[in-house]
Design a protein around this motif. Structure first.
Motif, PDB file in Angstrom:
ATOM      1  N   PRO A 284      34.250  32.958  31.922  1.00  0.00           N
ATOM      2  CA  PRO A 284      35.500  33.451  32.510  1.00  0.00           C
ATOM      3  C   PRO A 284      35.743  34.937  32.272  1.00  0.00           C
ATOM      4  N   ALA A 285      35.283  35.471  31.164  1.00  0.00           N
ATOM      5  CA  ALA A 285      35.491  36.891  30.878  1.00  0.00           C
ATOM      6  C   ALA A 285      34.637  37.766  31.788  1.00  0.00           C
ATOM      7  N   ALA A 286      33.403  37.346  32.024  1.00  0.00           N
ATOM      8  CA  ALA A 286      32.499  38.151  32.844  1.00  0.00           C
ATOM      9  C   ALA A 286      32.779  37.990  34.338  1.00  0.00           C
ATOM     10  N   HIS A 287      33.117  36.778  34.754  1.00  0.00           N
ATOM     11  CA  HIS A 287      33.361  36.489  36.168  1.00  0.00           C
ATOM     12  C   HIS A 287      34.584  35.578  36.275  1.00  0.00           C
ATOM     13  N   PRO A 288      35.774  36.140  36.155  1.00  0.00           N
ATOM     14  CA  PRO A 288      36.981  35.291  36.139  1.00  0.00           C
ATOM     15  C   PRO A 288      37.198  34.486  37.404  1.00  0.00           C
ATOM     16  N   GLY A 289      36.620  34.907  38.507  1.00  0.00           N
ATOM     17  CA  GLY A 289      36.795  34.157  39.754  1.00  0.00           C
ATOM     18  C   GLY A 289      35.678  33.194  40.037  1.00  0.00           C
ATOM     19  N   GLY A 290      34.751  33.030  39.095  1.00  0.00           N
ATOM     20  CA  GLY A 290      33.577  32.215  39.340  1.00  0.00           C
ATOM     21  C   GLY A 290      33.871  30.742  39.486  1.00  0.00           C
ATOM     22  N   ALA A 291      32.920  30.032  40.103  1.00  0.00           N
ATOM     23  CA  ALA A 291      33.067  28.596  40.339  1.00  0.00           C
ATOM     24  C   ALA A 291      31.746  27.900  40.041  1.00  0.00           C
ATOM     25  N   THR A 292      31.829  26.590  39.796  1.00  0.00           N
ATOM     26  CA  THR A 292      30.639  25.783  39.560  1.00  0.00           C
ATOM     27  C   THR A 292      30.433  24.839  40.737  1.00  0.00           C
ATOM     28  N   GLY A 293      29.187  24.748  41.199  1.00  0.00           N
ATOM     29  CA  GLY A 293      28.861  23.860  42.310  1.00  0.00           C
ATOM     30  C   GLY A 293      28.116  24.603  43.403  1.00  0.00           C
ATOM     31  N   LEU A 294      27.551  23.842  44.349  1.00  0.00           N
ATOM     32  CA  LEU A 294      26.888  24.454  45.490  1.00  0.00           C
ATOM     33  C   LEU A 294      27.888  25.280  46.285  1.00  0.00           C
ATOM     34  N   VAL A 295      27.405  26.384  46.839  1.00  0.00           N
ATOM     35  CA  VAL A 295      28.317  27.302  47.512  1.00  0.00           C
ATOM     36  C   VAL A 295      29.059  26.617  48.658  1.00  0.00           C
ATOM     37  N   THR A 296      28.420  25.682  49.347  1.00  0.00           N
ATOM     38  CA  THR A 296      29.095  24.990  50.448  1.00  0.00           C
ATOM     39  C   THR A 296      30.229  24.105  49.945  1.00  0.00           C
ATOM     40  N   LYS A 297      30.045  23.473  48.774  1.00  0.00           N
ATOM     41  CA  LYS A 297      31.106  22.631  48.208  1.00  0.00           C
ATOM     42  C   LYS A 297      32.282  23.481  47.759  1.00  0.00           C
ATOM     43  N   VAL A 298      31.980  24.598  47.109  1.00  0.00           N
ATOM     44  CA  VAL A 298      33.051  25.489  46.670  1.00  0.00           C
ATOM     45  C   VAL A 298      33.826  26.002  47.873  1.00  0.00           C
ATOM     46  N   LEU A 299      33.111  26.343  48.923  1.00  0.00           N
ATOM     47  CA  LEU A 299      33.743  26.820  50.158  1.00  0.00           C
ATOM     48  C   LEU A 299      34.720  25.775  50.692  1.00  0.00           C
TER      49      LEU A 299
END
Length: 350
Positions: A284-299
């Protein structure tokens, strides 16, 4: 010398001349007409069109791109169609502004100015054009690189918005056994010459639209979308854009400094790195907007109003093949979806 014929494209009313030994698509490129296209190898259906009148002969193509019943009805793939009489062709997918703003395809020489590693399997390549004045392109397009010592070509998207300093930038995935990409690991060196042909591609920013932009990419798909972001920054755009970038692990995230600089330059730009495996404990500190999962699922999870957006996709076939039906199921109109689906060559993937 082969006979030449006149081809008229409807409903745009544009005419070109084509020789029998060139495809309809290549004839259009030669004359600066940018028809919708994708792989240029008869493997996708981006250049599918309907022959209203005339005699066409087709080269080899995949029936996944053009089914037999479609061929029987009169549909063709323009990248495999040869005119043997004057033709009248009805375009299936087209953007008239893009067609008329096309640039002629040219062949030019460049020399390698830089090769460096962005990750364990992705390279950054900068090519210096020997005659920058003779080569123009739209951000998001790609070129063919002639593979030294062979008669083969490989296609790569440009990461730059313009050749302003006489150089072109590329982000290239290295594949084991890749006819060109494997040479980046040591065989090719700074100063080596390369022949380039282009520009190709219709993956360009539709600036007339004011809809919110949603970008999604994986791996070397970063290249074309970086060009679009750089174009927006250079023009002072304040259009809202969110970019979902898919990678396996944190070590696969690339161009971090460049993305951070674009976040500062573009007032309404959000970057969302998506890891299909896992983030380290301190992510979270390095990439606070990051997400886990395949990019299509996150989308799908984060974008409930995609039908109101222009969506740009760039990456390998599995990603694009997963994203297109997803967008369709979410009600995104097809004329608001733009994609660059990389062609991976069997046994010598690029």
């Amino acid at each position: 010398m082969s006979d030449k014929h006149t081809i008229r494209f409807e409903p745009v009313g544009i005419e070109i001349e084509a020789a029998e030994d060139e495809t309809v698509l290549d004839a259009a490129f030669r004359q600066g007409i940018s028809l919708m296209h994708g792989c240029r190898e008869g493997q996708c259906s981006a250049c599918k069109a309907f022959v209203l009148d005339g005699d066409v002969q087709m080269g080899r193509y995949s029936t996944f791109a053009l089914a037999d019943y479609e061929s029987d009805e009169g549909y063709v793939l323009m990248c495999r169609a040869h005119a043997f009489s004057d033709l009248e062709i009805e375009l299936e997918n087209f953007d008239e502004d893009m067609i008329r703003s096309g640039l002629p395809v040219v062949t030019t020489q460049a020399r390698i100015a830089e090769i460096s590693d962005l990750s364990h399997d992705i390279s950054y390549v900068r090519l210096a054009l020997e005659d920058a004045s003779g080569f123009r392109f739209h951000p998001g397009q790609y070129i063919d690189v002639s593979v030294p010592g062979t008669d083969e070509r490989r296609s790569f998207s440009m990461a730059c918005a313009s050749p302003g300093d006489g150089a072109l930038e590329f982000i290239i995935k290295r594949y084991p056994g890749g006819l060109f990409s494997e040479k980046l690991a040591g065989e090719l060196a700074v100063g080596d010459p390369l022949m380039l042909t282009g520009p190709y591609g219709a993956f360009t920013l539709r600036v007339a639209s004011d809809r919110r932009l949603v970008f999604a990419a994986g791996g070397a798909g970063m290249s074309a979308l970086l060009a679009l972001l750089r174009q927006m920054a250079a023009s002072g755009s304040d259009r809202e854009v969110v970019y979902y970038y898919g990678a396996r692990t944190e070590r696969d995230l690339i161009m971090n400094d460049e993305i951070a600089a674009l976040v500062e330059r573009l007032p309404n730009f959000t970057f969302v790195p998506c890891l299909s495996e896992s983030w380290p404990d301190d992510w979270p500190a390095a990439h606070p907007g990051g997400a886990t999962g395949l990019v299509t699922k996150v989308l799908a999870d984060r974008e409930p109003d995609l039908a109101e957006c222009d969506v740009y996709l760039c990456g390998p076939p599995p990603m694009i093949d997963a994203a297109l039906p997803l967008l369709d199921s979410l009600g995104v109109p097809k004329d608001q979806v733009f994609y660059d689906k990389f062609t991976i060559t069997a046994a010598a993937a690029e």
